[in-house]
Write an enzyme that holds these catalytic residues in place. Structure first.
Site, mmCIF file in Angstrom:
data_model
loop_
_atom_site.group_PDB
_atom_site.id
_atom_site.type_symbol
_atom_site.label_atom_id
_atom_site.label_comp_id
_atom_site.label_asym_id
_atom_site.label_seq_id
_atom_site.Cartn_x
_atom_site.Cartn_y
_atom_site.Cartn_z
ATOM 1 N N ARG A 15 0.835 -1.195 0.000
ATOM 2 C CA ARG A 15 0.000 0.000 0.000
ATOM 3 C C ARG A 15 0.870 1.246 0.000
ATOM 4 O O ARG A 15 1.825 1.335 0.761
ATOM 5 C CB ARG A 15 -0.933 0.013 1.220
ATOM 6 C CG ARG A 15 -2.099 0.972 1.083
ATOM 7 C CD ARG A 15 -3.091 0.830 2.205
ATOM 8 N NE ARG A 15 -3.672 -0.501 2.322
ATOM 9 C CZ ARG A 15 -4.753 -0.787 3.041
ATOM 10 N NH1 ARG A 15 -5.348 0.176 3.718
ATOM 11 N NH2 ARG A 15 -5.221 -2.020 3.103
ATOM 12 N N SER A 99 -8.516 0.141 0.040
ATOM 13 C CA SER A 99 -9.602 0.072 1.012
ATOM 14 C C SER A 99 -10.161 1.464 1.296
ATOM 15 O O SER A 99 -10.713 2.107 0.427
ATOM 16 C CB SER A 99 -9.122 -0.630 2.288
ATOM 17 O OG SER A 99 -10.177 -0.815 3.192
ATOM 18 N N HIS A 100 -9.972 1.949 2.531
ATOM 19 C CA HIS A 100 -10.564 3.216 2.957
ATOM 20 C C HIS A 100 -9.583 4.386 2.850
ATOM 21 O O HIS A 100 -9.941 5.509 3.187
ATOM 22 C CB HIS A 100 -11.028 3.103 4.414
ATOM 23 C CG HIS A 100 -9.919 2.762 5.361
ATOM 24 N ND1 HIS A 100 -9.527 1.460 5.581
ATOM 25 C CD2 HIS A 100 -9.105 3.542 6.102
ATOM 26 C CE1 HIS A 100 -8.511 1.463 6.442
ATOM 27 N NE2 HIS A 100 -8.235 2.700 6.766
ATOM 28 N N LYS A 109 -3.928 -6.551 -2.205
ATOM 29 C CA LYS A 109 -4.188 -7.616 -1.239
ATOM 30 C C LYS A 109 -4.011 -8.940 -1.975
ATOM 31 O O LYS A 109 -4.640 -9.163 -3.007
ATOM 32 C CB LYS A 109 -5.601 -7.502 -0.663
ATOM 33 C CG LYS A 109 -5.822 -6.261 0.191
ATOM 34 C CD LYS A 109 -7.229 -6.223 0.775
ATOM 35 C CE LYS A 109 -7.429 -4.992 1.653
ATOM 36 N NZ LYS A 109 -8.790 -4.937 2.231
ATOM 37 N N ASP A 243 -17.128 0.094 3.410
ATOM 38 C CA ASP A 243 -15.897 0.832 3.154
ATOM 39 C C ASP A 243 -15.569 0.767 1.665
ATOM 40 O O ASP A 243 -16.341 0.225 0.866
ATOM 41 C CB ASP A 243 -14.755 0.321 4.037
ATOM 42 C CG ASP A 243 -14.335 -1.107 3.734
ATOM 43 O OD1 ASP A 243 -15.087 -1.823 3.033
ATOM 44 O OD2 ASP A 243 -13.268 -1.523 4.210
ATOM 45 N N ASP A 245 -13.530 -0.820 -0.413
ATOM 46 C CA ASP A 245 -13.480 -2.075 -1.172
ATOM 47 C C ASP A 245 -14.588 -3.031 -0.749
ATOM 48 O O ASP A 245 -14.617 -4.187 -1.173
ATOM 49 C CB ASP A 245 -12.108 -2.740 -1.072
ATOM 50 C CG ASP A 245 -11.692 -3.057 0.354
ATOM 51 O OD1 ASP A 245 -12.199 -2.412 1.294
ATOM 52 O OD2 ASP A 245 -10.837 -3.938 0.543
ATOM 53 N N ASP A 247 -15.413 -4.717 1.856
ATOM 54 C CA ASP A 247 -15.242 -5.963 2.616
ATOM 55 C C ASP A 247 -15.667 -5.806 4.065
ATOM 56 O O ASP A 247 -15.746 -6.778 4.797
ATOM 57 C CB ASP A 247 -13.804 -6.487 2.511
ATOM 58 C CG ASP A 247 -12.767 -5.547 3.100
ATOM 59 O OD1 ASP A 247 -13.092 -4.362 3.358
ATOM 60 O OD2 ASP A 247 -11.619 -5.984 3.297
ATOM 61 N N ARG A 248 -15.929 -4.566 4.499
ATOM 62 C CA ARG A 248 -16.428 -4.330 5.858
ATOM 63 C C ARG A 248 -17.797 -3.682 5.787
ATOM 64 O O ARG A 248 -18.048 -2.858 4.913
ATOM 65 C CB ARG A 248 -15.485 -3.410 6.636
ATOM 66 C CG ARG A 248 -14.154 -4.033 6.980
ATOM 67 C CD ARG A 248 -13.327 -3.112 7.865
ATOM 68 N NE ARG A 248 -12.961 -1.900 7.170
ATOM 69 C CZ ARG A 248 -12.623 -0.762 7.779
ATOM 70 N NH1 ARG A 248 -12.668 -0.683 9.103
ATOM 71 N NH2 ARG A 248 -12.267 0.287 7.083
ATOM 72 N N HIS A 331 -14.773 -6.520 10.464
ATOM 73 C CA HIS A 331 -14.410 -7.621 9.566
ATOM 74 C C HIS A 331 -15.080 -8.888 10.104
ATOM 75 O O HIS A 331 -14.977 -9.187 11.307
ATOM 76 C CB HIS A 331 -12.898 -7.835 9.531
ATOM 77 C CG HIS A 331 -12.172 -6.847 8.672
ATOM 78 N ND1 HIS A 331 -12.200 -6.897 7.294
ATOM 79 C CD2 HIS A 331 -11.391 -5.793 8.989
ATOM 80 C CE1 HIS A 331 -11.457 -5.912 6.805
ATOM 81 N NE2 HIS A 331 -10.954 -5.229 7.808
#
Length: 454
Positions: A15, A99-100, A109, A243, A245, A247-248, A331
């Site tokens: 990242r 992500s965020h 990832k 978020d 991507d 995933d949360r 998560h």
């Protein structure tokens, strides 16, 4: 470019800022190294909606193909959609997302076949070392038979798989407001919710990696404000925020009040245990509420406490054969989803639980929200070890208190506990406290902060 990989290769992912810290040429080397380290004949690659994602993703794909791997590109997807593809196709995968993080960031990832995580101890260090070697001496010669690039649609199969894991066919009609934050939830939610008895009120579903409305980080309360206002204004039954991507997932009740991720963990744990005949292991990290292990035991399950971090959760999921795991950061991990995390599946469980009874969400989750929590409080300190030692000195030897060192320092009594953990990347100590009531929690929180900030 000459990159400092120590700045962009983190514990669990890659990242950094594009193009200052990394670019497409470096993405190509990561693709080649990923193919080399996994030894896979084929890999699957997807990306989010950030402006830099398509180019980085394609460069990675070409790098992997140059090392002989056939690359299946699934294009725009959420992180858990990439995990679905890795699991369903049994291939290693790479997801391009930060992500965020703000728009100028991007990342990768990585996972092995079956969505098994790749971190520092499971391949990421080898990948970094290979890229560093190539940066110094030039990339390896292409293999005799390079791999192919092909594209594949996975969105509808992903949506169907999730719907097969939670029965929503007989729930009462619900009105749900979803804030996608201009992230990948705007891509996945319409397909996942299709055909369900839901009235969907979309917010910020336009895919825009510059995040024009608010950051796609619902962990920051400021980014939930729009959703909290919209839910009661619409007379909706609940609100869900994803978020960047997707995933949360974060949940607010019919009044616009946030529902603790620990309460969601407890609710989903009870449902998953019921699905598995009242038996099974459930993983929770050590700063989730005490409600979680209580509910797990009440429903016949065995709670297992872990350190904070998805690598620890996933390792314990695999080791124990756990059916479910949850973290305070929203998560949620499922055995039926290759032990990977998917906020969308957790959201479907909440919808099923709410729609399977007549009361409002606030009443439903009250049974899973039994204690007063502080949330995570960060303090900048000059010497983390010194402050942890000061806390230990203040509490050890007390007959009513136990101490443990599973992750940082946890101090616990019959009706309260707190944990203090050092950040791995910043001079911070992170405090989480919980007690039977708000007054006790405030007292314990302030006692601990006084020592930390002395």
């Amino acid at each position: 470019m000459v990159a400092d990989l120590s700045q962009i290769v983190k514990a669990y992912d890659v990242r950094g800022v594009v193009p200052d810290q990394w670019d497409e040429s470096l993405a190509g080397l990561f693709g080649a190294a990923f193919a080399e380290v996994t030894g896979a004949a084929a890999v699957v690659v997807g990306h989010d909606m950030r402006p830099s994602s398509p180019g980085l993703s394609r460069a990675f794909a070409r790098g992997a193909a140059d090392r002989g791997a056939d690359v299946i590109e699934i294009g725009l997807c959420s992180t858990d959609q990439l995990y679905y593809a890795s699991g369903a196709l049994n291939l290693p995968g790479a997801m391009f997302t930060a992500s965020h993080n703000p728009a100028q960031y991007n990342g990768i990832k990585l996972c092995r076949a079956g969505a098994a995580p790749v971190g520092q101890d499971t391949g990421l260090t080898q990948i970094r070392e290979l890229v560093e070697r190539w940066l110094e001496s030039g990339a390896a010669e292409p293999v005799d038979r390079p791999g192919t690039l092909s594209s594949r649609e996975t969105l509808e199969d992903y949506a169907a798989h999730l719907r097969s894991l939670v029965d929503l066919t007989s729930i009462r009609p619900l009105k749900v407001v979803v804030d996608a934050g201009n992230g990948m939830g705007g891509h996945t939610v319409p397909s996942v919710f299709a055909g369900l008895p839901l009235t969907l009120v979309p917010m910020y579903f336009e895919l825009d990696g510059t995040f024009p409305n608010h950051e796609a980080n619902p962990l920051d309360p400021a980014n939930l404000v729009d959703l909290q206002k919209r839910v009661p204004a619409e007379g909706a039954d609940l609100g869900i925020a994803f978020d960047g991507d997707a995933d949360r997932c974060f949940v607010v009740d019919e009044n616009g009040d946030p529902v603790s991720p620990s309460a969601i963990t407890a609710l989903v744990a009870a449902r998953e245990l019921a699905r598995h005949g009242g038996k099974g292991t459930v993983i929770h990290n050590l700063i989730t509420s005490r409600t979680v292990p209580e509910v797990v035991k009440e429903n016949g399950g065995a709670p297992v406490r872990t350190r904070v971090g998805h690598s620890f959760i996933k390792a314990e999921m695999a080791r124990t054969g756990a059916i479910f795991g949850g973290e305070h950061s929203a998560h949620y991990y499922f055995k039926d989803f290759w032990n990977a995390d998917t906020g969308m599946l957790a959201a479907l469980h909440v919808l099923a639980a709410l729609g399977g009874q007549d009361g409002p969400l606030s009443s439903l989750v009250a049974q899973y929200d039994r204690y007063a929590g502080s949330g995570e409080i960060n303090s900048t300190v000059a010497d983390q070890a010194d402050r942890l030692a000061a806390i230990r000195s203040a509490y050890e030897g007390r007959a009513d208190v136990t101490l443990d060192d599973l992750d940082g320092l946890t101090v616990a009594a019959a009706d309260w506990w707190f944990n203090v953990r050092p950040s791995n990347t910043e001079p911070l100590l992170r405090l989480n406290a919980e007690a039977k009531d708000a007054a006790t929690m405030a007292r314990i929180r302030d006692e601990a902060l006084a020592i930390i900030r002395a």
